[in-house]
Design an enzyme around this catalytic site. Structure first.
Site, PDB file in Angstrom:
ATOM      1  N   HIS A  82      36.326 -23.407 -18.230  1.00  0.00           N
ATOM      2  CA  HIS A  82      35.876 -24.371 -17.226  1.00  0.00           C
ATOM      3  C   HIS A  82      35.039 -25.517 -17.792  1.00  0.00           C
ATOM      4  CE1 HIS A  82      32.377 -21.822 -17.685  1.00  0.00           C
ATOM      5  NE2 HIS A  82      31.662 -22.800 -17.143  1.00  0.00           N
ATOM      6  N   HIS A  97      32.005 -30.258 -17.265  1.00  0.00           N
ATOM      7  CA  HIS A  97      31.885 -28.929 -16.664  1.00  0.00           C
ATOM      8  C   HIS A  97      32.522 -28.968 -15.279  1.00  0.00           C
ATOM      9  CE1 HIS A  97      29.942 -25.453 -14.776  1.00  0.00           C
ATOM     10  NE2 HIS A  97      29.654 -25.035 -15.992  1.00  0.00           N
TER      11      HIS A  97
END
Length: 192
Positions: A82, A97
């Protein structure tokens, strides 16, 4: 006409999205996704909200592909897929992120398109993510972008608000002497 195994497998592999056409200012971090800009202090994750991972913003994404915010090298990727860290050509360390608390997905719904050690160009597709899965699991899909080594620059500022388009300027930084840096392959010019 018989279809071979490679043809069948090839049709199962998703193609990498086409890169965006972007300006390549070295003093700018580009928006990795289109959407609404959210100040870090308004995010529910205290690590981002308190600026512990640098200066930046969140973006409530409209799509499910993130593009490289800078040209440089992927210096870190994570097992849960992620997040990526980039080292820009000018030394900025830029964190991308996707999602708040998205580590809880254990990598489900994320497809990295680059990995640690890869060179990337600003606007190149680097990560796809499943926003509908995140919504089903109650995970905020905000994409956060920060410059984590702010001490290497005299200032890092947010240059976008409201709606932003992927590949357009999001953050701007000044070199340690307080000048915007413009560089070509032959000449470095400092502008006050």
């Amino acid at each position: 006409m018989p279809v071979g195994l490679l043809s069948k497998l090839g049709s199962l592999v998703a193609e990498k999205p086409v890169a965006l056409t972007v300006d390549t200012d070295k003093d700018v971090v580009l928006a990795p996704v289109s959407g609404r800009v959210v100040p870090l202090e308004e995010l529910s994750d205290p690590v981002f909200a308190q600026g512990m991972l640098g200066v930046g913003v969140g973006i409530r994404p409209e799509d499910d592909v993130a593009y490289a915010p800078v040209s440089g090298t992927v210096t870190a990727d994570v097992k849960t897929k992620h997040a990526l860290l980039f080292k820009a050509e000018n030394g900025a360390e830029v964190l991308l992120h996707v999602g708040l608390d998205s580590v809880a997905l254990g990598g489900a719904g994320f497809r990295p398109l680059v990995r640690k050690g890869d060179s990337v160009l600003a606007g190149e597709a680097v990560l796809s993510f499943d926003r509908s899965l995140m919504a089903q699991r109650g995970i905020d899909d905000t994409v956060v972008v920060t410059v984590s080594n702010t001490d290497a620059f005299s200032d890092v500022t947010v240059s976008a608000s409201g709606e932003v388009v992927a590949g357009k300027p999001l953050l701007r930084y000044l070199d340690i002497a307080g000048n915007f840096v413009l560089e070509t392959h032959l000449l470095k010019i400092y502008i006050k």
